[in-house]
Write a protein that holds these residues in place. Structure first.
Motif, short mmCIF file in Angstrom:
data_model
loop_
_atom_site.label_atom_id
_atom_site.label_comp_id
_atom_site.label_asym_id
_atom_site.label_seq_id
_atom_site.Cartn_x
_atom_site.Cartn_y
_atom_site.Cartn_z
N LEU A 85 43.11 52.92 60.78
CA LEU A 85 43.08 53.11 59.33
C LEU A 85 41.74 52.68 58.74
O LEU A 85 41.30 51.55 58.93
CB LEU A 85 44.22 52.29 58.71
CG LEU A 85 44.54 52.44 57.24
CD1 LEU A 85 44.89 53.88 56.89
CD2 LEU A 85 45.70 51.51 56.88
N ILE A 86 41.11 53.61 58.03
CA ILE A 86 39.85 53.33 57.34
C ILE A 86 40.06 53.55 55.85
O ILE A 86 40.54 54.61 55.44
CB ILE A 86 38.71 54.23 57.84
CG1 ILE A 86 38.51 54.07 59.34
CG2 ILE A 86 37.41 53.91 57.09
CD1 ILE A 86 37.50 55.04 59.93
N VAL A 87 39.72 52.56 55.02
CA VAL A 87 39.91 52.65 53.58
C VAL A 87 38.57 52.93 52.92
O VAL A 87 37.58 52.24 53.14
CB VAL A 87 40.52 51.35 53.02
CG1 VAL A 87 40.69 51.44 51.51
CG2 VAL A 87 41.86 51.06 53.69
N LEU A 88 38.56 53.98 52.09
CA LEU A 88 37.37 54.38 51.32
C LEU A 88 37.69 54.15 49.85
O LEU A 88 38.63 54.74 49.32
CB LEU A 88 37.07 55.86 51.59
CG LEU A 88 35.92 56.50 50.82
CD1 LEU A 88 34.59 55.88 51.22
CD2 LEU A 88 35.90 58.01 51.08
N THR A 89 36.94 53.29 49.17
CA THR A 89 37.34 52.89 47.83
C THR A 89 36.14 52.56 46.94
O THR A 89 35.04 52.29 47.43
CB THR A 89 38.27 51.66 47.90
OG1 THR A 89 38.68 51.29 46.58
CG2 THR A 89 37.57 50.48 48.57
N HIS A 106 41.04 49.09 60.10
CA HIS A 106 39.97 49.25 61.08
C HIS A 106 38.60 49.49 60.45
O HIS A 106 37.58 49.36 61.11
CB HIS A 106 40.30 50.38 62.04
CG HIS A 106 41.54 50.14 62.84
ND1 HIS A 106 42.81 50.33 62.33
CD2 HIS A 106 41.71 49.67 64.11
CE1 HIS A 106 43.71 50.02 63.25
NE2 HIS A 106 43.08 49.61 64.32
N GLY A 107 38.60 49.87 59.17
CA GLY A 107 37.34 50.11 58.50
C GLY A 107 37.48 50.01 57.00
O GLY A 107 38.56 50.22 56.44
N LEU A 108 36.38 49.68 56.32
CA LEU A 108 36.37 49.55 54.87
C LEU A 108 35.02 50.05 54.37
O LEU A 108 33.97 49.51 54.72
CB LEU A 108 36.58 48.08 54.47
CG LEU A 108 36.77 47.77 52.99
CD1 LEU A 108 37.97 48.51 52.42
CD2 LEU A 108 36.94 46.26 52.80
N LEU A 109 35.06 51.12 53.56
CA LEU A 109 33.85 51.77 53.09
C LEU A 109 33.84 51.84 51.57
O LEU A 109 34.88 51.97 50.93
CB LEU A 109 33.75 53.20 53.65
CG LEU A 109 33.72 53.34 55.17
CD1 LEU A 109 33.76 54.82 55.54
CD2 LEU A 109 32.49 52.68 55.74
N ASN A 110 32.64 51.79 51.01
CA ASN A 110 32.45 51.84 49.56
C ASN A 110 32.07 53.26 49.16
O ASN A 110 31.10 53.82 49.66
CB ASN A 110 31.34 50.86 49.15
CG ASN A 110 31.29 50.65 47.66
OD1 ASN A 110 31.60 51.54 46.87
ND2 ASN A 110 30.88 49.45 47.26
N LYS A 111 32.84 53.84 48.23
CA LYS A 111 32.55 55.20 47.77
C LYS A 111 31.19 55.30 47.09
O LYS A 111 30.61 56.38 47.01
CB LYS A 111 33.62 55.66 46.78
CG LYS A 111 34.87 56.23 47.40
CD LYS A 111 35.76 56.83 46.34
CE LYS A 111 37.00 57.46 46.92
NZ LYS A 111 37.87 58.06 45.88
N SER A 112 30.71 54.16 46.57
CA SER A 112 29.42 54.18 45.89
C SER A 112 28.25 54.21 46.86
O SER A 112 27.11 54.44 46.45
CB SER A 112 29.30 52.94 44.99
OG SER A 112 30.35 52.91 44.03
N SER A 113 28.51 53.96 48.14
CA SER A 113 27.46 53.99 49.14
C SER A 113 27.22 55.42 49.62
O SER A 113 27.92 56.35 49.21
CB SER A 113 27.84 53.10 50.33
OG SER A 113 28.03 51.77 49.91
N ASP A 114 26.26 55.59 50.49
CA ASP A 114 25.94 56.91 51.04
C ASP A 114 27.12 57.40 51.88
O ASP A 114 27.51 56.77 52.86
CB ASP A 114 24.68 56.79 51.90
CG ASP A 114 24.14 58.15 52.30
OD1 ASP A 114 24.87 59.15 52.19
OD2 ASP A 114 22.98 58.21 52.76
#
Length: 228
Positions: A85-89, A106-114
């Motif tokens: 599970l990877i969360v994009l927020t 398993h992952g955490l990403l910022n929508k404001s990033s590239d």
């Protein structure tokens, strides 16, 4: 594993995000897009129907039968523990991001990033590693010494007002009638307050109140940024 293909689902309630992320993944040799979802109803239907290896999902997707946010993530972890599970927020609340991490995503990403970071994150998670974007790591590292009481300062005047009434025993409908707002507005204000307080459910909200006394906190100055 060399030659292994991974079935992926992308979930986001903004169609333009789904299109953008899908285009990024089109050329990934070991990923098969099994489907997309715009809410938890569609997401769980895919998980029930297909053998899914990875889920890349937004955090806030209201309107689905299985909730969103922490409720949805907990359901996925419980019902489909084998799914990575990877969360994009867009979230930047350190306490809430910490609770997401505690779910063992398993992952955490910022929508404001590239967004070009997404393929790298998927490859790393597919290979058995965890992946947290640099901006998320910075926020999480800064969270380690932040006390719970600081979260209250994140609330608007109207959000705190709704939370205090709810903790005092009033229902959403009763609060709406008392404040002369719609039930939908009050429900949204309670929801946003709980996001800022990193409370996944009412039980956690009552527990936080017992620790820091939300009902006795003076309301902040009204910044004018609340919804009507």
């Amino acid at each position: 594993m060399l030659g292994q293909r991974f079935n992926l689902v992308i979930a986001d309630d903004h169609p333009i995000v789904l299109v953008g992320v899908t285009s990024l993944l089109r050329d990934m040799p070991n990923m098969t897009l099994a489907g997309t979802a715009e809410n938890s109803t569609e997401l769980f239907a895919l998980l029930d129907r297909e053998k899914i290896d990875l889920v890349l999902t937004d955090y806030a997707m209201p309107g689905g039968a299985f909730g969103d946010g922490m409720e949805m993530l907990e359901r996925i972890k419980t019902r489909f523990p084998e799914v990575r599970l990877i969360v994009l927020t867009v979230l930047s609340n350190p306490a809430l991001l910490s609770k997401i991490v505690q779910l063992q995503v398993h992952g955490l990403l910022n929508k404001s990033s590239d967004l070009s970071e997404i393929p790298l994150a998927l490859q790393r998670v597919a290979a058995g590693f965890k992946y947290f974007s640099r901006s998320m790591r910075s926020i999480l590292e800064a969270q380690s010494t932040r006390p719970d009481v600081d979260k209250i300062a994140l609330l608007s005047k109207r959000e705190l007002e709704v939370i205090r009434m709810f903790l005092g025993g009033m229902s959403i409908q009763m609060i709406a009638e008392h404040l002369r707002r719609s039930s939908k507005t009050v429900s949204n204000q309670k929801r946003m307050a709980m996001l800022k307080l990193a409370c996944a459910n009412d039980a956690e909200l009552f527990q936080l109140n017992s620790q820091v006394g939300l009902t006795s906190v003076a309301p902040p100055r009204d910044s004018g940024g609340d919804s009507a």
